[in-house]
Design a protein around this motif. Sequence first.
Motif, PDB file in Angstrom:
ATOM      1  N   LYS B  74      47.197  32.290  37.650  1.00 53.55           N
ATOM      2  CA  LYS B  74      46.648  31.511  38.769  1.00 53.55           C
ATOM      3  C   LYS B  74      46.798  32.280  40.079  1.00 53.55           C
ATOM      4  N   PHE B  77      44.463  35.321  40.236  1.00 52.15           N
ATOM      5  CA  PHE B  77      43.094  34.931  40.593  1.00 52.15           C
ATOM      6  C   PHE B  77      42.946  34.903  42.118  1.00 52.15           C
ATOM      7  N   GLY B  78      43.977  34.380  42.790  1.00 51.40           N
ATOM      8  CA  GLY B  78      43.961  34.312  44.260  1.00 51.40           C
ATOM      9  C   GLY B  78      43.875  35.708  44.877  1.00 51.40           C
ATOM     10  N   ASP B  81      40.506  37.232  44.261  1.00 50.36           N
ATOM     11  CA  ASP B  81      39.505  36.569  45.091  1.00 50.36           C
ATOM     12  C   ASP B  81      39.508  37.154  46.508  1.00 50.36           C
ATOM     13  N   GLU B 108      40.031  41.288  26.781  1.00 54.43           N
ATOM     14  CA  GLU B 108      39.020  40.272  27.099  1.00 54.43           C
ATOM     15  C   GLU B 108      39.233  39.698  28.492  1.00 54.43           C
ATOM     16  N   PHE B 109      40.499  39.543  28.861  1.00 54.31           N
ATOM     17  CA  PHE B 109      40.797  39.009  30.188  1.00 54.31           C
ATOM     18  C   PHE B 109      40.241  39.943  31.260  1.00 54.31           C
ATOM     19  N   GLU B 112      36.559  39.521  31.621  1.00 49.90           N
ATOM     20  CA  GLU B 112      36.235  38.306  32.376  1.00 49.90           C
ATOM     21  C   GLU B 112      36.458  38.496  33.874  1.00 49.90           C
ATOM     22  N   ILE B 115      33.495  40.010  35.263  1.00 47.56           N
ATOM     23  CA  ILE B 115      32.402  39.038  35.449  1.00 47.56           C
ATOM     24  C   ILE B 115      32.658  38.153  36.675  1.00 47.56           C
ATOM     25  N   ASP B 116      33.912  37.708  36.813  1.00 48.61           N
ATOM     26  CA  ASP B 116      34.230  36.731  37.855  1.00 48.61           C
ATOM     27  C   ASP B 116      34.355  37.342  39.251  1.00 48.61           C
ATOM     28  N   PHE B 117      34.681  38.625  39.308  1.00 48.11           N
ATOM     29  CA  PHE B 117      34.853  39.278  40.615  1.00 48.11           C
ATOM     30  C   PHE B 117      33.934  40.499  40.685  1.00 48.11           C
TER      31      PHE B 117
END
Lengths: 236, 128
Positions: B74, B77-78, B81, B108-109, B112, B115-117
């Motif tokens: 978590k 992710f911050g 971001d 895999e992480f 992802e 993809i997300d960033f």
Amino acid sequence: MSSTELFAHENAILCEARAIAAQENQHAEIYRQALAALAEHYARMMRESHRLISRSDRAERELNRLNEQLQDLACALEYKATHDPLTGIYNRSAIIDRVQRALDAGPVALTVIDIDHFKRINDSFGHPTGDAVIRSLIRRVQTILDEGDSIGRIGGEEFTILHPRAGLEGAHATALRIRESLNAEPLAELSEWPVTASFGVSWAARRTPFDELYSRADAALYEAKQQGRNRVVTAD
Amino acid sequence: MDNLHLPATASTPLVDFRYDAHQLRLEGESYPENAAAFYGPLAEGLRAYVAGLQGGEQVEVHVALSYFNSSSTKMLFGLFDTLNQAAEQGHRIALHWHHDREDDIAEEFGEELHIDFPALAFHAHPAD
């Protein structure tokens, strides 16, 4: 850890949204912007939750797989630790342990078996044949044992049968059947040489120490050897 | 700005943030008792750092975490971001994702994260 700390950022956004929602006479654009910002963070939360969940699902699957593997290995290890690799019957410590536990629960009859002139078999035909004779003899014994009996290899050519349900007479009868079977039909591995065995049988009441039960059977076995082998002797 | 250096412990990774060299490195295992408290100063330092970027710097972020728990995830992710937003504003930021070649979950992480960033230049580094 409090969830407030971990979600400090999300909390701030939530407070802001609530504060705007509490204002009744704001300009429409203010509400629109607040809603758009909230939607953006909501989407981010969803994406992060999705990633976290799929990661933990994968980890859980992997953990389950490893756990199953561990169980299998533990079973295999337990088997190896308690069984004789040559014959597949209980090894010395496992059979002693079983006899001891049976003695804790009730009276026990015990038979000690020793293959006659086994050294000669080894010397004349070689160790691989000796091993084959042991395996073959054990297979024969297993077809004769009563239900509930356990057999273990004490060492070399010496074996112990635990008869938890039989009395001295029952154990004696089983030993006689094994002896007769060996005399009636030679082992397939060594048909030209009649393999015989000597037997010592003993019985003890509940809570008797293992050593006492065993040494009485062992003394009877010695007596059987002294009397010329290929016989069953019961301890007094 | 002083560089940020936290040596690794049994439950927290090495944090080596060299502002002057534009390099951030996280290395080890991450399951701190309080992930928010552990990553808080780094998150704050990172926000201050990207706010001070002039443009033209090449920022290299290396993450080599052999294990990280969910609350660390978590917090990561911050951090990503913050970096991604800076990259969207035109800063050049590379994310180097180091993982064990055998570790499918970590691999895999990383995919992802890519993809997300999407504004970060993503480089996977499988190691034996």
